[in-house]
Design an enzyme around this catalytic site. Structure first.
Site, short mmCIF file in Angstrom:
data_model
loop_
_atom_site.label_atom_id
_atom_site.label_comp_id
_atom_site.label_asym_id
_atom_site.label_seq_id
_atom_site.Cartn_x
_atom_site.Cartn_y
_atom_site.Cartn_z
N GLY A 39 10.23 4.44 -13.55
CA GLY A 39 10.50 3.77 -14.68
C GLY A 39 11.11 2.08 -14.15
N ASN A 183 4.10 -11.22 -10.03
CA ASN A 183 3.44 -11.40 -8.89
C ASN A 183 2.26 -11.99 -9.25
OD1 ASN A 183 1.52 -9.82 -10.36
ND2 ASN A 183 2.09 -7.87 -9.23
N ASP A 239 4.17 3.31 0.77
CA ASP A 239 3.91 3.35 -0.94
C ASP A 239 4.33 1.99 -1.61
OD1 ASP A 239 3.88 4.02 -3.63
OD2 ASP A 239 5.00 5.77 -3.26
N ASP A 245 10.43 -3.68 -8.31
CA ASP A 245 11.71 -3.19 -8.75
C ASP A 245 13.02 -3.46 -7.98
OD1 ASP A 245 10.26 -2.50 -11.08
OD2 ASP A 245 10.01 -0.55 -10.24
O1 RIB Z 1 7.58 -0.10 -10.87
C1 RIB Z 1 7.20 1.05 -10.59
C2 RIB Z 1 7.15 1.99 -11.83
O2 RIB Z 1 6.31 1.52 -12.76
C3 RIB Z 1 7.07 3.46 -11.55
O3 RIB Z 1 8.39 3.90 -11.20
C4 RIB Z 1 6.56 3.85 -12.75
O4 RIB Z 1 7.46 4.82 -13.68
C5 RIB Z 1 6.01 2.54 -13.74
O5 RIB Z 1 6.95 2.43 -14.59
#
Ligand code: RIB
Length: 297
Positions: A39, A183, A239, A245
């Site tokens: 998330g 982005n 990955d 985030d």
């Molecule tokens: O930014 C990555 C996230 O996007 C993942 O963890 C997934 O849950 C989506 O929300």
């Protein structure tokens, strides 16, 4: 210690590793399946906590087994959960993620995240008033995003708006942000522009300071003056989930430094995050980031 409040989503990531992405109508044999916590909001909260910030999360989980695991996961990372709401008769958010060749494709079902309201943000006023920076993304209802921008701005707090997943937003919302952090692909959608347009032209149309992330290439940013380029850091990508985030979290944590330093550290943290599987697998601790940047840990 820097204080960060994150308003955003909390998902369980259902991750399949595959040799490549399946075409529409095709069935592929995958290599591995894992359930990992994610998330965008929760990832940013965890990344900021690992970088040494005091973090409070404003978010929503369902009353299902995933919800209990997601709560525990955030608590273990030291994220304050006074503003985490458990929604009755509701499933937690999920993200079905395929990872192939270091890239990802994601389908989200919002679940409880869709029930995070402006009233929940309002209830977190004290935490936001104490914060040094506020992070918000677009996996929450738009009225909740707007409420966060308006409250943060009213309280004089720098709000970083991470417009992901992208959608067009009213320019007056952007004016409330200290930084917007798309982005290249998100930038075009944010402005309702053609993806083939030169991103440097699109950046000029953004009415607030902007950091545009460029994956392995680093970032471009403009904080009032000229466009500045920050190079990327070379790593072996496993990955890319969660790189944005981690970048946003680091930008928030280091925003009290000068912008050039904050963006450089955010690029380094984002690079480290892609070296392990899962959105949170490679998120660095402060010591790991300092070591990577060649400073004493
Ligand atoms: O930014 C990555 C996230 O996007 C993942 O963890 C997934 O849950 C989506 O929300």
């Amino acid at each position: 210690m820097t204080r960060v409040v994150v308003v955003g989503s909390i998902n369980m990531d259902l991750v399949t590793l595959a040799p490549r992405f399946a075409a529409p109508g095709e069935t592929l044999l995958g290599e591995r399946f894992v359930t990992l916590q994610g998330g965008k909001g929760a990832n940013q909260a965890v990344a900021a906590a690992r970088l040494g910030a005091e973090v409070a999360m404003v978010g929503a989980i369902g009353d299902d087994a995933f919800g209990a695991q997601l709560y525990e996961g955030l608590a273990r990372e030291g994220v304050a959960l006074d503003h985490l709401h458990r929604i009755d008769d509701c499933g937690s958010g999920t993200a079905s993620i395929t990872v192939a060749g270091g890239e990802n494709a994601i389908v989200i079902v919002p679940g409880a995240n869709a029930r995070l309201t402006p009233a929940h943000v309002e209830r977190a006023t004290d935490a936001i008033a104490r914060a040094d920076a506020v992070l918000v993304q677009l996996e929450s209802p738009l009225e909740t995003v707007e409420a966060t921008l308006r409250l943060g701005s009213k309280l004089g707090k720098p709000v970083i708006l991470n417009p992901a997943p992208a959608q067009p937003l009213p320019p007056e919302w952007l004016e409330l942000a200290r930084f917007v952090t798309p982005n290249e692909h998100e930038l075009a959608i944010l402005l309702g522009a053609d993806a083939s347009e030169d991103p440097r032209e699109l950046i000029r149309r953004i009415p607030c300071p902007i950091v545009m992330t460029r994956g392995a290439e680093g970032a471009w940013y403009r904080d009032g003056g000229e466009l500045v380029q920050q190079s990327g850091f070379k790593v072996d990508a496993v990955d890319s989930t969660g790189a944005g985030d981690t970048f946003n979290a680091a930008l928030a944590v280091f925003l009290n430094e000068d912008v050039a330093s904050a963006v450089r550290k955010a690029c380094a943290a984002g690079a480290l995050s892609v070296t392990r599987l899962g959105a949170r697998g490679g998120m660095p601790t402060r010591a790991e980031l300092d070591a990577f940047l060649g400073k004493p840990a």
